[in-house]
Design a protein around this motif. Sequence first.
Motif, PDB file in Angstrom:
ATOM      1  N   ASP A  59      -5.152  -0.902   2.158  1.00  0.00           N
ATOM      2  CA  ASP A  59      -5.085  -0.888   3.625  1.00  0.00           C
ATOM      3  C   ASP A  59      -5.824  -2.086   4.215  1.00  0.00           C
ATOM      4  OD1 ASP A  59      -3.569   1.406   3.668  1.00  0.00           O
ATOM      5  OD2 ASP A  59      -5.266   2.750   4.076  1.00  0.00           O
ATOM      6  N   TYR A  86       0.819  -1.216   0.000  1.00  0.00           N
ATOM      7  CA  TYR A  86       0.000   0.000   0.000  1.00  0.00           C
ATOM      8  C   TYR A  86       0.847   1.257   0.000  1.00  0.00           C
ATOM      9  CZ  TYR A  86       0.849   0.262   5.019  1.00  0.00           C
ATOM     10  OH  TYR A  86       1.428   0.355   6.233  1.00  0.00           O
ATOM     11  N   ASN A 114      -3.325   7.980  -6.480  1.00  0.00           N
ATOM     12  CA  ASN A 114      -3.804   8.556  -5.224  1.00  0.00           C
ATOM     13  C   ASN A 114      -5.298   8.351  -5.022  1.00  0.00           C
ATOM     14  OD1 ASN A 114      -1.309   9.453  -4.436  1.00  0.00           O
ATOM     15  ND2 ASN A 114      -1.526  11.413  -5.489  1.00  0.00           N
ATOM     16  N   ASP A 115      -5.897   7.461  -5.766  1.00  0.00           N
ATOM     17  CA  ASP A 115      -7.317   7.180  -5.634  1.00  0.00           C
ATOM     18  C   ASP A 115      -7.591   6.613  -4.240  1.00  0.00           C
ATOM     19  OD1 ASP A 115      -9.977   6.772  -6.167  1.00  0.00           O
ATOM     20  OD2 ASP A 115      -9.647   4.900  -7.265  1.00  0.00           O
ATOM     21  N   SER A 116      -8.541   7.207  -3.520  1.00  0.00           N
ATOM     22  CA  SER A 116      -8.797   6.809  -2.133  1.00  0.00           C
ATOM     23  C   SER A 116      -9.341   5.388  -2.042  1.00  0.00           C
ATOM     24  CB  SER A 116      -9.750   7.787  -1.468  1.00  0.00           C
ATOM     25  OG  SER A 116     -11.008   7.755  -2.095  1.00  0.00           O
ATOM     26  N   SER A 117     -10.150   4.955  -3.011  1.00  0.00           N
ATOM     27  CA  SER A 117     -10.697   3.597  -2.943  1.00  0.00           C
ATOM     28  C   SER A 117      -9.596   2.556  -3.111  1.00  0.00           C
ATOM     29  CB  SER A 117     -11.783   3.394  -3.990  1.00  0.00           C
ATOM     30  OG  SER A 117     -11.236   3.511  -5.287  1.00  0.00           O
ATOM     31  N   THR A 118      -8.619   2.845  -3.939  1.00  0.00           N
ATOM     32  CA  THR A 118      -7.495   1.930  -4.120  1.00  0.00           C
ATOM     33  C   THR A 118      -6.652   1.868  -2.853  1.00  0.00           C
ATOM     34  OG1 THR A 118      -7.447   2.560  -6.448  1.00  0.00           O
ATOM     35  CG2 THR A 118      -5.553   1.366  -5.601  1.00  0.00           C
ATOM     36  N   LYS A 119      -6.443   3.016  -2.226  1.00  0.00           N
ATOM     37  CA  LYS A 119      -5.673   3.060  -0.980  1.00  0.00           C
ATOM     38  C   LYS A 119      -6.419   2.325   0.128  1.00  0.00           C
ATOM     39  CE  LYS A 119      -2.799   5.635   1.933  1.00  0.00           C
ATOM     40  NZ  LYS A 119      -1.941   4.571   2.407  1.00  0.00           N
ATOM     41  N   GLU A 120      -7.742   2.515   0.227  1.00  0.00           N
ATOM     42  CA  GLU A 120      -8.536   1.827   1.244  1.00  0.00           C
ATOM     43  C   GLU A 120      -8.488   0.319   1.043  1.00  0.00           C
ATOM     44  OE1 GLU A 120     -12.431   3.474   1.006  1.00  0.00           O
ATOM     45  OE2 GLU A 120     -11.811   5.401   1.842  1.00  0.00           O
TER      46      GLU A 120
END
Length: 133
Positions: free
Chosen positions: A45, A30, A36-42
Amino acid sequence: MSNTNDEDNKIRTHEEEIIDSSELESYLIYEDIIDNDSSTKEKADRKAAKKLKKQLRRAKREGRADPSVGQKECDICTKKVDLLIRCTHDESLQWKLICGKCWKGASGGVVDGDSDHPYYKYGGLWKNRHAMK
């Protein structure tokens, strides 16, 4: 070709557990996300957290986990222990889990109690099944 030892390929993590360097890369994936897409980061995680939980379960099963895993607190002294006695010992007649040291005071040191401890009633033992042997 160079001879590499298995120990050379191991890395000690901050949890003081030894894992392969390839596993470590999957835990840290991660951090390497360029998007920087938040769904990809979530998602990354969640995946990392799931892998960490799996690693902790594996350590617990193999006996490498923290020795305090599964311990419960004594209802009188709040000390965490691996063996508790279930009993009543006061006017409330509420079942309590107490450690061996507190049990001597609650029961008078006698399994069935005595005349000085009229509210004492034995109710069995609780053992930590995850305790190291």
